[in-house]
Design a protein around this motif. Structure first.
Motif: not given
Length: 325
Positions: A192, A240, A244
């Motif tokens: 990420a 992830q 993000q």
């Protein structure tokens, strides 16, 4: 708190004192166990809660005592365990006393950020951004189905790109409030941060994952430090995406636009125009007209031809001979 078999195992190789009182009771109880044998049990006044004191670990097992490391190393492991419990249960206040000195104490405020400030300091706490996302595991629920889709809830904090470490030891995961180690999830967090951190640097993150226990197998490691997810890809994707999303909100990647570029040196535009104008003014004086250059080249050739005719003509070769002394 302690699991029953764990507390009994500790009490069999150490001197353990347990002081406990329920909030609804007027007085508490104190138990003293040495080497697995109950030494004393008596009522005693105490605040609500439980205090477990462990002394002289492995005092009755000399062979095991010999394998203990230096006190500083063992104390560091204990501090790490207590701090992880404080992160998993921020609503509880944990206090750790080592050699009569308060080594760690959480606030018990229920806010994970307060615990992280106590563990890593205020400077690190200012560079942490909250994480919060929930994603379905088994896909959308079919129409007419009464069973809700299982979901993965990811909360916690992750560091801004300005905060990094040289290893992954500061990427911590808690599954249903139990500390776990998972290389795959650590890789999900690192991915990420792609193009946000320098090579060889790793982020700081504390992520709490809430998942249906039926979707997790915890019996794959002796200490239950590692688990196996039934939907491993879904958990990887949820972690992830959660990180993000936090980075996109709190640390977006800056865009470089050509129309926004400008000369930052004061007065450079005027200097550039002056240099260009000076070059244009000097160009006519440096260039020769075509007719004049042609005449000069013809005159040079004629002069060279005339001079070549004035040279004396010799038919015999010129030789050199030594002269007598």
């Amino acid at each position: 708190g302690f699991r029953g078999e764990a507390l009994a195992s500790i009490a069999s190789v150490a001197q353990v004192t347990l002081l406990t009182r329920h909030a609804d009771e007027a007085i508490g109880s104190q138990l003293r166990v040495e080497g697995g044998h109950l030494v004393s049990q008596e009522p005693k006044g105490a605040p609500p809660g439980t205090v477990v004191t462990v002394e002289n670990l492995f005092y009755n097992v000399p062979a095991r005592l010999k394998f203990l490391r230096q006190p500083a190393t063992e104390s560091g492991h204990i501090v790490d365990v207590v701090q992880r419990f404080a992160m998993a249960f921020p609503e509880r206040r944990f206090s750790l006393v080592s050699d009569g000195r308060l080594a760690f104490q959480s606030t018990g405020s229920g806010r994970l950020h307060d615990v992280l400030v106590k563990v890593w300091g205020l400077d690190v706490g200012r560079q942490l951004a909250p994480v919060g996302m929930e994603e379905a595991v088994g896909g959308a629920v079919s129409p007419g189905s009464a069973r809700p889709a299982e979901s993965i809830q990811v909360t916690g904090y992750t560091g801004l790109p300005t905060l990094s470490r040289s290893n992954r030891n500061h990427i911590l995961f808690f599954l249903n409030r139990r500390s776990i180690h998972d290389r795959s999830l650590a890789f999900a967090v690192t991915e990420a941060y792609r193009n946000r951190l320098m090579v060889g640097r790793h982020p700081v993150a504390v992520l709490l994952i809430e998942l249906d226990p039926a979707l997790v197998d915890v019996n794959v490691h002796p200490a239950k430090a590692e688990v196996r997810f039934r939907e491993e890809r879904a958990v990887f994707r949820a972690v992830q995406k959660a990180v993000q999303a936090t980075l996109a909100e709190h640390a977006p990647v800056p865009e470089v636009r050509s129309d926004g570029l400008s000369w930052s040196v004061p007065g450079w535009a005027e200097r550039r125009e002056a240099l260009l104008a000076a070059g244009q003014n000097l160009q006519p004086s440096l260039a020769l007209p075509r007719e004049q250059s042609t005449a000069n080249s013809q005159q040079w050739s004629v002069d060279m031809a005339g001079r070549s005719q004035e040279l004396p003509q010799r038919s015999e070769p010129i030789t050199a001979s030594p002269q007598p002394d």
